[in-house]
Each structure stands twice: as C-alpha cells, then as structure tokens.
Design a protein around this motif. Sequence first.
Motif, PDB file in Angstrom:
ATOM      1  N   ASN A   1      50.145 -16.099 -21.142  1.00 22.23           N
ATOM      2  CA  ASN A   1      50.353 -17.544 -21.233  1.00 22.23           C
ATOM      3  C   ASN A   1      50.590 -18.204 -19.873  1.00 22.23           C
ATOM      4  N   SER A   2      51.325 -17.545 -18.993  1.00 19.51           N
ATOM      5  CA  SER A   2      51.650 -18.161 -17.700  1.00 19.51           C
ATOM      6  C   SER A   2      50.438 -18.269 -16.782  1.00 19.51           C
ATOM      7  N   PHE A   3      49.329 -17.594 -17.140  1.00 25.62           N
ATOM      8  CA  PHE A   3      48.113 -17.656 -16.329  1.00 25.62           C
ATOM      9  C   PHE A   3      47.049 -18.573 -16.953  1.00 25.62           C
ATOM     10  N   ILE A   4      47.335 -19.110 -18.132  1.00 20.05           N
ATOM     11  CA  ILE A   4      46.350 -19.922 -18.838  1.00 20.05           C
ATOM     12  C   ILE A   4      46.520 -21.390 -18.461  1.00 20.05           C
ATOM     13  N   GLU A   5      45.441 -21.989 -17.966  1.00 22.09           N
ATOM     14  CA  GLU A   5      45.409 -23.406 -17.632  1.00 22.09           C
ATOM     15  C   GLU A   5      44.473 -24.120 -18.609  1.00 22.09           C
ATOM     16  N   VAL A   6      44.453 -25.435 -18.528  1.00 26.39           N
ATOM     17  CA  VAL A   6      43.567 -26.215 -19.392  1.00 26.39           C
ATOM     18  C   VAL A   6      42.116 -25.805 -19.198  1.00 26.39           C
ATOM     19  N   ASP A   7      41.746 -25.511 -17.936  1.00 27.33           N
ATOM     20  CA  ASP A   7      40.345 -25.184 -17.639  1.00 27.33           C
ATOM     21  C   ASP A   7      40.056 -23.694 -17.591  1.00 27.33           C
TER      22      ASP A   7
ATOM     23  N   ILE B   1      43.495 -16.007 -11.970  1.00 30.26           N
ATOM     24  CA  ILE B   1      43.582 -14.642 -11.461  1.00 30.26           C
ATOM     25  C   ILE B   1      45.010 -14.376 -11.004  1.00 30.26           C
ATOM     26  N   GLY B   2      45.558 -13.228 -11.401  1.00 29.64           N
ATOM     27  CA  GLY B   2      46.935 -12.903 -11.073  1.00 29.64           C
ATOM     28  C   GLY B   2      47.102 -11.862  -9.983  1.00 29.64           C
ATOM     29  N   ARG B   3      46.056 -11.102  -9.728  1.00 28.83           N
ATOM     30  CA  ARG B   3      46.150 -10.081  -8.675  1.00 28.83           C
ATOM     31  C   ARG B   3      44.753  -9.647  -8.259  1.00 28.83           C
ATOM     32  N   GLN B   4      44.720  -8.913  -7.159  1.00 23.69           N
ATOM     33  CA  GLN B   4      43.464  -8.382  -6.632  1.00 23.69           C
ATOM     34  C   GLN B   4      43.508  -6.858  -6.679  1.00 23.69           C
ATOM     35  N   VAL B   5      42.427  -6.281  -7.117  1.00 22.82           N
ATOM     36  CA  VAL B   5      42.393  -4.823  -7.202  1.00 22.82           C
ATOM     37  C   VAL B   5      42.521  -4.188  -5.817  1.00 22.82           C
ATOM     38  N   PHE B   6      42.099  -4.921  -4.781  1.00 24.05           N
ATOM     39  CA  PHE B   6      42.118  -4.379  -3.426  1.00 24.05           C
ATOM     40  C   PHE B   6      43.303  -4.922  -2.628  1.00 24.05           C
ATOM     41  N   ASP B   7      44.325  -5.409  -3.286  1.00 20.56           N
ATOM     42  CA  ASP B   7      45.460  -6.042  -2.619  1.00 20.56           C
ATOM     43  C   ASP B   7      45.926  -5.210  -1.414  1.00 20.56           C
ATOM     44  N   PRO B   8      45.880  -5.796  -0.202  1.00 15.96           N
ATOM     45  CA  PRO B   8      46.303  -5.048   1.001  1.00 15.96           C
ATOM     46  C   PRO B   8      47.739  -4.543   0.916  1.00 15.96           C
ATOM     47  N   GLN B   9      48.560  -5.214   0.092  1.00 15.87           N
ATOM     48  CA  GLN B   9      49.950  -4.788  -0.053  1.00 15.87           C
ATOM     49  C   GLN B   9      50.097  -3.674  -1.080  1.00 15.87           C
ATOM     50  N   GLY B  10      49.026  -3.401  -1.823  1.00 15.74           N
ATOM     51  CA  GLY B  10      49.080  -2.385  -2.866  1.00 15.74           C
ATOM     52  C   GLY B  10      48.494  -1.063  -2.404  1.00 15.74           C
ATOM     53  N   PRO B  11      48.250  -0.159  -3.366  1.00 15.67           N
ATOM     54  CA  PRO B  11      47.772   1.190  -3.020  1.00 15.67           C
ATOM     55  C   PRO B  11      46.295   1.255  -2.681  1.00 15.67           C
ATOM     56  N   TRP B  12      45.558   0.162  -2.933  1.00 17.34           N
ATOM     57  CA  TRP B  12      44.108   0.219  -2.797  1.00 17.34           C
ATOM     58  C   TRP B  12      43.582  -0.713  -1.707  1.00 17.34           C
ATOM     59  N   GLY B  13      44.317  -0.898  -0.649  1.00 15.05           N
ATOM     60  CA  GLY B  13      43.841  -1.755   0.433  1.00 15.05           C
ATOM     61  C   GLY B  13      42.602  -1.166   1.106  1.00 15.05           C
TER      62      GLY B  13
ATOM     63  N   GLY C   1      45.420 -17.080  -8.165  1.00 15.45           N
ATOM     64  CA  GLY C   1      45.783 -18.452  -8.475  1.00 15.45           C
ATOM     65  C   GLY C   1      44.625 -19.328  -8.880  1.00 15.45           C
ATOM     66  N   GLU C   2      43.393 -18.891  -8.615  1.00 16.30           N
ATOM     67  CA  GLU C   2      42.224 -19.678  -9.004  1.00 16.30           C
ATOM     68  C   GLU C   2      41.766 -19.304 -10.410  1.00 16.30           C
ATOM     69  N   VAL C   3      41.248 -20.289 -11.128  1.00 15.36           N
ATOM     70  CA  VAL C   3      40.700 -20.029 -12.463  1.00 15.36           C
ATOM     71  C   VAL C   3      39.393 -19.259 -12.314  1.00 15.36           C
ATOM     72  N   SER C   4      39.264 -18.174 -13.047  1.00 21.76           N
ATOM     73  CA  SER C   4      38.043 -17.360 -13.024  1.00 21.76           C
ATOM     74  C   SER C   4      37.200 -17.672 -14.255  1.00 21.76           C
TER      75      SER C   4
ATOM     76  N   LEU D   1      49.853  -6.923 -16.549  1.00 25.84           N
ATOM     77  CA  LEU D   1      50.011  -8.213 -17.213  1.00 25.84           C
ATOM     78  C   LEU D   1      49.355  -9.345 -16.421  1.00 25.84           C
ATOM     79  N   LYS D   2      48.896  -9.045 -15.216  1.00 24.20           N
ATOM     80  CA  LYS D   2      48.280 -10.057 -14.348  1.00 24.20           C
ATOM     81  C   LYS D   2      46.758  -9.911 -14.406  1.00 24.20           C
ATOM     82  N   PRO D   3      46.052 -10.946 -14.853  1.00 24.04           N
ATOM     83  CA  PRO D   3      44.587 -10.844 -14.944  1.00 24.04           C
ATOM     84  C   PRO D   3      43.963 -10.546 -13.595  1.00 24.04           C
ATOM     85  N   CYS D   4      42.966  -9.680 -13.614  1.00 22.93           N
ATOM     86  CA  CYS D   4      42.341  -9.192 -12.383  1.00 22.93           C
ATOM     87  C   CYS D   4      40.830  -9.316 -12.494  1.00 22.93           C
ATOM     88  N   PHE D   5      40.191  -9.820 -11.433  1.00 24.99           N
ATOM     89  CA  PHE D   5      38.728  -9.879 -11.409  1.00 24.99           C
ATOM     90  C   PHE D   5      38.251  -9.834  -9.967  1.00 24.99           C
TER      91      PHE D   5
END
Length: 307
Positions: free
Chosen positions: A245-251, A255-267, A281-284, A202-206
């Motif tokens: 909706n919670s990730f959509i800003e005016v502009d 981004i809600g997560r990172q595919v390489f998140d060090p805390q996740g399985p793919w660090g 947290g940044e708009v992509s 549910l978290k946009p990833c790029f």
Amino acid sequence: MPANREIRYVIEESIRYLESYPDVAMDRCEISRRKWDGAWWHMATLYEMGEVKQIPESAIARAKYLLEAQTWPVFVISDSDHPISETDKRKMDCCHCELAVYYMILMAYGCDLDKELPWIREWFLKHQLSDGGLNCEPEAYTDSNKSSIVSTLPPLEAILLFTNRDFTVQEEVFLDEGARYLIEHRLVCSKQSGHIIDKDWLKPCFPRFFEYDILRGMSYLAEWSRRRNKPLPMGLLNEGMQQLNSFIEVDGLRIGRQVFDPQGPWGGHTFPLLEALSRKGEVSPYLTRQLEGVRAQLEYTVNESIY
C-alpha cells in the motif's frame, strides 16, 4: 528529456550492445553473465519490459548456442554429477533461477527450447523439493531439504507461462506444489516462525532478473489460479496488497529498491537501460501492469462468488 524518449534511447543503446554480442569472446561465459553489464542482463531487462522482440536475432542465436553447446546440463549435487572431460569442465554451470530466466527469454522470443533443448524443462521438474520449492544451493538436496523463495519463482514462472498445451500430470504437480509452498510461506514469511524472511521483499523491484519481491509471488499465485482453475488465495493476496500500500500511487506502483543497490550485496557496474528503469521512488509501468493483473484476478474471483 521526456521519460518515454529516454527509454527509447537507452533501449537503442542496449540493442547496439547486443548487436556486438557475437563479437564478444563468448567462449568466456563470464562475459555474458557479468553483473550487471553482461549480455544476459540486457536481454533479461528487455524481456521483463515486454520488449523481447527487440533483442537482435544474432544475440538470441548466441544465447541459445551457449545453452546448447557451452552449458553443463546437470545441476551438480553429488560427485557423480561433475563433468569429467576437459571440454565439459570448461562449460558453464547453471543454477535454477539463472537457467529459468534464460529459458523464458528465448521462449518468449519464439525459440522452441522444449524441442531443441528438452533437458531444460526436465531440469526444473526434477529439482522440486518436498516442500514445493527449489534451491540453488546443492546442500539443500543432501541435507536441509528446504527451498529458497528466490530460487523457486523463475522455474515456476517458466513452466506456468511457457506451456502452450495442456499441462502434463508432472507439470500440474510442479505448479500446484509451488503454489502451496508460496501460500504456506505467506509469500514472504518463514514457515517455522512466521516472521518475514527478508523485509526488502516487501519493496517492489524492477527489473528483477532472479530476485524476489512480494508482487512477484502474488502475480504467480494469481496466474496459477487462472490457468489451473484453482481457488485464489484471496486473503493472502489482500494481505499482500496491504503490504504494498505505501508504494501504490494514483498512477501506479512505485519502485522500492534496486536489485543492484550499491549499498546491498549485489553492487556492480550497470548500464543505461537498467538505471533508467529502476529509479527508486518512480512509478514503474511494468510493475503497475503486474499489480493490475493481480487486482483483476481478485475482482474476477469476487464477481464469480457473487453470481
């Protein structure tokens, strides 16, 4: 440093890295694939940005050679699928999603893989399961017969986005069954229980590479509806919009997560371009563009129904 200047700078770093790609010991395939700082990841990132033409021609040639001469062109399911000769045993084995991303990079660059390496497209079409998806786990073809959403999307995208002629009957079935699979799973849910399979989706990833998020599935359904002239599952896409909706800003879309998140399985080790594009947290602009494509198809369908 302004964001656009930073991006230009780190793109140039990746280009310099890829220009040295022919000098890397490509006979060792793992150097290319190594998470997250191998050549494959640099090329895939540029492709997802829409900057595939910035990949050096020499790197494209080496990637194509890797598929042509150093890849075992069979998905190993049974004992008879294994390579026999010592030369073949040294070749790279691929999964569906990895092969599909390779395919999309090279096709977007301008290579004609359907002419030069026709086994790749045949691979995707051959490995669709009865539920409409694919699975990179061989056991799915001998036991569960259940697909994986992660394994399914890249092959679907490869056929949908890189067919510059009328679809064959087999391709139409492949795309339509893939859409059915996503719809029956409500983009992120177990068909049996109805529960969300992975809340991270549910978290946009790029950039995504092989990874899945709900927007990726929504974008496929919107483009499938347009290219196949099929009814758009509007209720499902509107549900998806609510989930985002919670990730959509005016502009744009954050981004809600990172595919390489060090805390996740793919660090793992990363590279500057990957890090610059994936800050939570940044708009992509790239995810925003995809979201706008889904919105446009929803609006078009509403207007068509009115008139």
